[in-house]
Design an enzyme around this catalytic site. Structure first.
Site, PDB file in Angstrom:
ATOM      1  N   CYS A 136      -8.985  -7.512   0.963  1.00  0.00           N
ATOM      2  CA  CYS A 136      -8.441  -6.297   1.568  1.00  0.00           C
ATOM      3  C   CYS A 136      -9.567  -5.389   2.018  1.00  0.00           C
ATOM      4  O   CYS A 136      -9.423  -4.609   2.937  1.00  0.00           O
ATOM      5  CB  CYS A 136      -7.561  -5.558   0.576  1.00  0.00           C
ATOM      6  SG  CYS A 136      -6.324  -6.617  -0.118  1.00  0.00           S
TER       7      CYS A 136
ATOM      8  N   ASN B 272      -5.998  -8.990  -7.933  1.00  0.00           N
ATOM      9  CA  ASN B 272      -6.088  -9.708  -6.662  1.00  0.00           C
ATOM     10  C   ASN B 272      -7.381 -10.496  -6.487  1.00  0.00           C
ATOM     11  O   ASN B 272      -7.424 -11.439  -5.730  1.00  0.00           O
ATOM     12  CB  ASN B 272      -5.901  -8.743  -5.485  1.00  0.00           C
ATOM     13  CG  ASN B 272      -6.675  -7.459  -5.638  1.00  0.00           C
ATOM     14  OD1 ASN B 272      -6.561  -6.776  -6.657  1.00  0.00           O
ATOM     15  ND2 ASN B 272      -7.466  -7.111  -4.651  1.00  0.00           N
TER      16      ASN B 272
ATOM     17  N   THR C 299       0.834  -1.205   0.000  1.00  0.00           N
ATOM     18  CA  THR C 299       0.000   0.000   0.000  1.00  0.00           C
ATOM     19  C   THR C 299       0.869   1.256   0.000  1.00  0.00           C
ATOM     20  O   THR C 299       0.640   2.193  -0.767  1.00  0.00           O
ATOM     21  CB  THR C 299      -0.933  -0.014   1.239  1.00  0.00           C
ATOM     22  OG1 THR C 299      -1.827  -1.123   1.105  1.00  0.00           O
ATOM     23  CG2 THR C 299      -1.713   1.270   1.378  1.00  0.00           C
TER      24      THR C 299
HETATM   25  N1  PLP Z   1      -1.966  -4.328  -4.429  1.00  0.00           N
HETATM   26  C1  PLP Z   1      -2.613  -5.497  -4.579  1.00  0.00           C
HETATM   27  C2  PLP Z   1      -2.947  -5.973  -5.934  1.00  0.00           C
HETATM   28  C3  PLP Z   1      -2.966  -6.250  -3.455  1.00  0.00           C
HETATM   29  O1  PLP Z   1      -3.609  -7.400  -3.604  1.00  0.00           O
HETATM   30  C4  PLP Z   1      -2.644  -5.747  -2.166  1.00  0.00           C
HETATM   31  C5  PLP Z   1      -3.063  -6.477  -0.957  1.00  0.00           C
HETATM   32  O2  PLP Z   1      -3.872  -7.359  -0.974  1.00  0.00           O
HETATM   33  C6  PLP Z   1      -1.941  -4.542  -2.075  1.00  0.00           C
HETATM   34  C7  PLP Z   1      -1.637  -3.852  -3.224  1.00  0.00           C
HETATM   35  C8  PLP Z   1      -1.556  -3.965  -0.750  1.00  0.00           C
HETATM   36  O3  PLP Z   1      -0.454  -4.622  -0.214  1.00  0.00           O
HETATM   37  P1  PLP Z   1      -0.203  -4.574   1.369  1.00  0.00           P
HETATM   38  O4  PLP Z   1      -1.138  -5.572   1.964  1.00  0.00           O
HETATM   39  O5  PLP Z   1       1.231  -4.965   1.530  1.00  0.00           O
HETATM   40  O6  PLP Z   1      -0.463  -3.200   1.796  1.00  0.00           O
END
Ligand code: PLP
Length: 394
Positions: A325, A151, A72
């Protein structure tokens, strides 16, 4: 049967090897990686090794790798940092409708700061429409941010064609590769990107650590301002154990990529085949061919994803409805809606994401339980009549 974990796209456990490599950095080698003494030096050695492990894995130089506190954060940094640094050239940014919230919300935040954002549509498989990208690119387009793999539905984007268009327009190309790293080959030269995001907890590393690849020669602004860490580009005392864990996890993931991919694909394909054959009124979401090896996402007509999730959880099977998420909300997935999936179908969608520890026996058990669950919920659903095992629209 022990509990079954089919939610590896949400997060993975830390592997034993990764944990082993991290442990000494919590205790014996606890020094601040920026201290000049022996404690600090043993810590920075671990960080340096991790940087070169990441660089080797994604085919860049170690000094092009910057550690962050998450995927993120890396996405926020790539997008806001580029926008701030390049605003004299233009204020137009392009992204797609199926991005992770950390990308979409960074873009909408910039919109409030006076930037213009174009959100590209996708096709039924979740692929960015190249013609739309071509049309959207302008002289003042400074940045295009498109994910490598989604995702929720696992669709892999036509990244080479996207990169070609973006480069021909002299814009910066950022790729969110959080779901792709550890699952498919990720090579920044092959992709042709300027910035790339990854996150350790998606490939058997720890949570709370990610990295941003910034191509040498590209100048973007800082996001986190503080001390001189990460070559003065990202303030904050380095989380040495986590960084060491990320380095080991990415090295292991790349070494194991073929075995992992073959293993997950076998599970995924059997799962998809049985679900489509044995459960009526289901729809596979995402591309059948350009898909992450560990992802299966289905819409089950006439029922709610949340009800499926809770009943499967009672049966000992962990899955995700919508985006993990952002789950907790009953909003239909923005990804499925952008793909043109009907809003009612979108509500009945479940993501199954497999990993190294899953077995064929678990797949078969899960399909059996899923069949029972869907039967049970459909019998209770006011949306259709259930007659002699046949579903009929009402
Ligand atoms: N980008 C994608 C495609 C994700 O699937 C995720 C988390 O699921 C993130 C960014 C964010 O990553 P983080 O969990 O390390 O903040």
């Amino acid at each position: 049967m022990d509990r079954i974990y089919f939610d590896h796209a949400a997060t993975t456990p830390v592997s034993k090897n990764v944990l082993e490599k991290m442990m000494p950095y919590f205790t014996d080698m606890f020094g601040n990686a920026h201290s000049q003494h022996t404690f600090g030096r043993s810590s920075i050695k671990g960080v340096d090794l991790a940087r070169s492990q990441v660089a080797k894995a994604i085919n860049c130089l170690p000094n092009e790798v910057y550690f962050t506190g998450s995927g993120t954060e890396a996405n926020n940094w790539a997008i806001k940092g580029t926008a701030w640094a390049k605003q004299s050239k233009g204020k137009h940014i392009i992204t797609s409708a199926i991005e992770h919230p950390s990308v979409l919300n960074s873009c909408s935040w910039l919109k409030k700061q006076g930037f213009e954002v174009t959100i590209l549509p996708v096709d039924r498989d979740g692929k960015v429409l190249l013609e739309e990208l071509k049309k959207a690119l302008r002289k003042d387009t400074i940045l295009v941010s498109i994910m490598l793999a989604n995702n929720e539905v696992g669709t892999i984007q036509p990244y080479k064609e996207i990169a070609k268009l973006v480069k021909a327009n002299d814009s910066i190309f950022h790729v969110d590769a959080v779901q792709a790293v550890g699952s498919i080959k990720v090579d920044v030269k092959d992709i042709g990107c300027d910035l790339l995001t990854l996150s350790a907890h998606k490939f058997y590393g720890p949570k709370g650590v990610g990295a941003l690849y910034i191509r040498n020669g590209l100048k973007i602004d800082k996001l986190i301002i503080g001390g001189g860490q990460e070559r003065a580009m990202r303030g904050g005392t380095t989380n040495t154990p986590a960084v060491v864990g990320l380095g080991q996890a990415i090295e292991d993931a790349v070494n194991n990529l073929e075995v992992y991919s073959e293993h997950c694909m076998k599970l995924r394909d059997r799962f998809i085949e049985r679900v489509e054959k044995e459960i009526p009124n289901v729809k596979l979401n995402g591309s059948r061919t350009d898909r992450l090896p560990n992802n299966a996402n289905f819409s089950f007509e006439y029922i709610e994803g949340e009800s499926i999730l809770y009943r499967l959880d009672l049966a000992g099977i962990a899955v995700s409805s919508g985006s993990a998420c952002s789950s907790g909300s009953l909003e239909p997935s923005h990804v499925l809606l952008a793909m043109g999936v009907d809003i009612v179908l979108g509500h009945g969608s479940i993501r199954f994401s497999f990993g190294m520890s899953n077995t064929m026996e678990q797949i078969d058990y899960a399909v059996d339980k899923l069949k029972e669950t869907i039967d049970f919920l459909r019998k209770m659903s006011p949306l259709f009549n259930w007659k002699e095992g046949e579903i009929q629209n009402v």
